[in-house]
Write a protein that holds these residues in place. Sequence first.
Motif, mmCIF file in Angstrom:
data_model
loop_
_atom_site.group_PDB
_atom_site.id
_atom_site.type_symbol
_atom_site.label_atom_id
_atom_site.label_comp_id
_atom_site.label_asym_id
_atom_site.label_seq_id
_atom_site.Cartn_x
_atom_site.Cartn_y
_atom_site.Cartn_z
ATOM 1 N N ASN A 31 0.825 -1.215 0.000
ATOM 2 C CA ASN A 31 0.000 0.000 0.000
ATOM 3 C C ASN A 31 0.850 1.251 0.000
ATOM 4 O OD1 ASN A 31 -2.253 -1.572 0.011
ATOM 5 N ND2 ASN A 31 -2.844 -1.172 2.115
ATOM 6 N N LEU A 32 1.900 1.247 0.807
ATOM 7 C CA LEU A 32 2.766 2.429 0.907
ATOM 8 C C LEU A 32 3.478 2.702 -0.416
ATOM 9 C CD1 LEU A 32 4.310 1.766 4.444
ATOM 10 C CD2 LEU A 32 2.625 3.518 3.870
ATOM 11 N N LEU A 33 3.963 1.652 -1.068
ATOM 12 C CA LEU A 33 4.655 1.822 -2.339
ATOM 13 C C LEU A 33 3.703 2.287 -3.438
ATOM 14 C CD1 LEU A 33 7.152 -1.169 -2.381
ATOM 15 C CD2 LEU A 33 7.745 1.236 -2.580
ATOM 16 N N ILE A 34 2.477 1.770 -3.421
ATOM 17 C CA ILE A 34 1.486 2.200 -4.406
ATOM 18 C C ILE A 34 1.174 3.680 -4.227
ATOM 19 C CG2 ILE A 34 -0.955 1.999 -5.053
ATOM 20 C CD1 ILE A 34 -0.614 -1.049 -4.619
ATOM 21 N N GLN A 35 0.990 4.104 -2.982
ATOM 22 C CA GLN A 35 0.715 5.516 -2.708
ATOM 23 C C GLN A 35 1.857 6.403 -3.200
ATOM 24 O OE1 GLN A 35 -0.146 5.756 1.529
ATOM 25 N NE2 GLN A 35 -1.663 4.130 1.341
ATOM 26 N N LYS A 36 3.091 5.995 -2.889
ATOM 27 C CA LYS A 36 4.260 6.757 -3.342
ATOM 28 C C LYS A 36 4.347 6.736 -4.869
ATOM 29 C CE LYS A 36 6.495 7.855 0.591
ATOM 30 N NZ LYS A 36 6.717 9.253 1.006
ATOM 31 N N GLY A 37 4.101 5.553 -5.454
ATOM 32 C CA GLY A 37 4.182 5.408 -6.899
ATOM 33 C C GLY A 37 3.194 6.307 -7.619
ATOM 34 N N TYR A 38 1.946 6.328 -7.142
ATOM 35 C CA TYR A 38 0.925 7.184 -7.745
ATOM 36 C C TYR A 38 1.319 8.651 -7.638
ATOM 37 C CZ TYR A 38 -2.869 4.055 -9.101
ATOM 38 O OH TYR A 38 -3.643 3.136 -9.760
ATOM 39 N N LYS A 39 1.930 9.003 -6.507
ATOM 40 C CA LYS A 39 2.313 10.400 -6.290
ATOM 41 C C LYS A 39 3.443 10.817 -7.221
ATOM 42 C CE LYS A 39 3.716 13.685 -2.706
ATOM 43 N NZ LYS A 39 4.124 13.866 -1.294
ATOM 44 N N ILE A 40 4.535 10.030 -7.267
ATOM 45 C CA ILE A 40 5.690 10.458 -8.067
ATOM 46 C C ILE A 40 5.437 10.322 -9.566
ATOM 47 C CG2 ILE A 40 7.328 9.928 -6.213
ATOM 48 C CD1 ILE A 40 8.229 7.491 -7.851
ATOM 49 N N LEU A 41 4.540 9.402 -9.955
ATOM 50 C CA LEU A 41 4.211 9.250 -11.371
ATOM 51 C C LEU A 41 3.028 10.117 -11.785
ATOM 52 C CD1 LEU A 41 4.710 5.399 -11.732
ATOM 53 C CD2 LEU A 41 6.067 7.171 -12.839
ATOM 54 N N GLU A 42 2.444 10.815 -10.800
ATOM 55 C CA GLU A 42 1.325 11.732 -11.044
ATOM 56 C C GLU A 42 0.160 11.013 -11.723
ATOM 57 O OE1 GLU A 42 3.537 14.757 -13.212
ATOM 58 O OE2 GLU A 42 3.531 16.014 -11.413
ATOM 59 N N LEU A 43 -0.367 10.006 -11.004
ATOM 60 C CA LEU A 43 -1.456 9.187 -11.520
ATOM 61 C C LEU A 43 -2.732 9.403 -10.708
ATOM 62 C CD1 LEU A 43 0.511 5.828 -11.946
ATOM 63 C CD2 LEU A 43 0.048 7.533 -13.715
ATOM 64 N N ASN A 44 -3.861 9.177 -11.350
ATOM 65 C CA ASN A 44 -5.165 9.196 -10.695
ATOM 66 C C ASN A 44 -5.922 7.916 -11.030
ATOM 67 O OD1 ASN A 44 -5.071 11.675 -9.360
ATOM 68 N ND2 ASN A 44 -5.868 12.821 -11.102
ATOM 69 N N THR A 45 -7.029 7.711 -10.318
ATOM 70 C CA THR A 45 -7.907 6.570 -10.589
ATOM 71 C C THR A 45 -9.326 7.071 -10.828
ATOM 72 O OG1 THR A 45 -6.609 5.140 -9.129
ATOM 73 C CG2 THR A 45 -8.822 4.396 -9.682
ATOM 74 N N TYR A 46 -9.947 6.588 -11.902
ATOM 75 C CA TYR A 46 -11.385 6.814 -12.059
ATOM 76 C C TYR A 46 -12.085 5.460 -12.104
ATOM 77 C CZ TYR A 46 -11.769 5.705 -17.119
ATOM 78 O OH TYR A 46 -11.793 5.063 -18.338
ATOM 79 N N PHE A 47 -13.423 5.479 -11.997
ATOM 80 C CA PHE A 47 -14.179 4.230 -11.897
ATOM 81 C C PHE A 47 -15.303 4.177 -12.922
ATOM 82 C CE2 PHE A 47 -12.694 5.399 -7.637
ATOM 83 C CZ PHE A 47 -11.949 4.285 -7.297
ATOM 84 N N THR A 48 -15.631 2.954 -13.335
ATOM 85 C CA THR A 48 -16.889 2.672 -14.017
ATOM 86 C C THR A 48 -17.633 1.682 -13.129
ATOM 87 O OG1 THR A 48 -15.756 0.950 -15.328
ATOM 88 C CG2 THR A 48 -16.045 3.109 -16.346
ATOM 89 N N SER A 49 -18.943 1.841 -13.033
ATOM 90 C CA SER A 49 -19.693 0.981 -12.099
ATOM 91 C C SER A 49 -21.101 0.732 -12.606
ATOM 92 C CB SER A 49 -19.751 1.658 -10.718
ATOM 93 O OG SER A 49 -20.315 0.779 -9.761
ATOM 94 N N GLY A 50 -21.460 -0.556 -12.642
ATOM 95 C CA GLY A 50 -22.792 -0.956 -13.060
ATOM 96 C C GLY A 50 -23.074 -2.371 -12.602
ATOM 97 N N PRO A 51 -24.214 -2.951 -13.019
ATOM 98 C CA PRO A 51 -24.583 -4.302 -12.566
ATOM 99 C C PRO A 51 -23.587 -5.387 -12.980
ATOM 100 C CG PRO A 51 -26.459 -3.179 -13.575
ATOM 101 C CD PRO A 51 -25.255 -2.337 -13.856
#
Length: 357
Positions: free
Chosen positions: A261-281
């Motif tokens: 979790n810590l590495l993912i958080q750091k990775g997203y920060k230094i690589l300047e990434l975001n997450t969006y979602f699609t959601s349905g049945p």
Amino acid sequence: MSFKCGIVGLPNVGKSTLFNALTNSSKAQAANFPFCTIDPNVGIVSVPDIRLNNLAKISKSKKIINTTISFVDIAGLVKGASKGEGLGNKFLSHIREVDAIIHMIRCFDSDDIQNVNPTVDPIRDLEIIETEMMLADLESIQKRLEKNNKKNVDEEQLKILEIALNCINNDKDLVILKDQFNKKQLNQSGLLNVKPKIFVCNVDEQSIQNGNKYTKDFISKYGEENTLIVSADIENQINELENEEKKNYMEMVSLKETSLNLLIQKGYKILELNTYFTSGPEETRAWTIEKNCTAPKAAGEIHTDFEKGFIRAETVSYEDFITNDGWANSKTNGKIRLEGKDYIVKDGDVLNFRFNT
């Protein structure tokens, strides 16, 4: 998109142990001798995100699909690697293929685990690795700038290489290139030292909470922002436990989050990434995008046809989707927006794309 992090460091600093912990596998050989990793091991890991479960519950989704991150365990480098020492240039080339570099640094004493150097010195060890990467960059730049090869380098890349060469010759950090060129341009350059870096100080169990003399010295020089204190051995032990045992063990050793979790958080920060979602049945799914990504480009992560035929994006924030119990109530309560081609997708947006086929 998925991103790839390469774990690098001197032999016997705990790279393969960390890799096995992160990927929940025993794919990487971890042994008490140098170069036990010969070919790089690659592990693809689901990115944990509690928001996915919450969205899926409301949408009554049949499937939940996480976005992913790849970890690459690259063989231990040694002084002289750029000239072919140890496992040499072969493994420097593997580093060129990753998006970010995780520098694994030994910050523990042990008579049982061999050290390629006579003493434990994390600052010296990092300088050895970075020097070899810099020398590899220098050799690559010089080859590409030779008169016979210049004609194969476009003007933009030529400028990057010339500035990089000047930096190396004058002992300046290549980070200044980031002020003049975008991420795509720098990635195309193939330079190792422009890649974002995370420093992982590998410590023993006694030092996991407050660090030790080695981590304090290291942080005083390189700062806390991109530095993590991790015990690869503890992480490996955690991964062998079932969920309830894992939770109890983490509480016992006072760990709030796993190194994944810590590495993912750091990775997203230094690589300047975001997450969006699609959601349905049918499914709720997470998608990784770069920051400042437009709605059509985000749609293209699903399928190129979505980007080409983009009309509008039905958009609701994660918080509003949860508060209003899904799409229908979000629409009734005026929380859904129709966004066009210039919309910059935000982290946590829940999107439904309208497009022409």
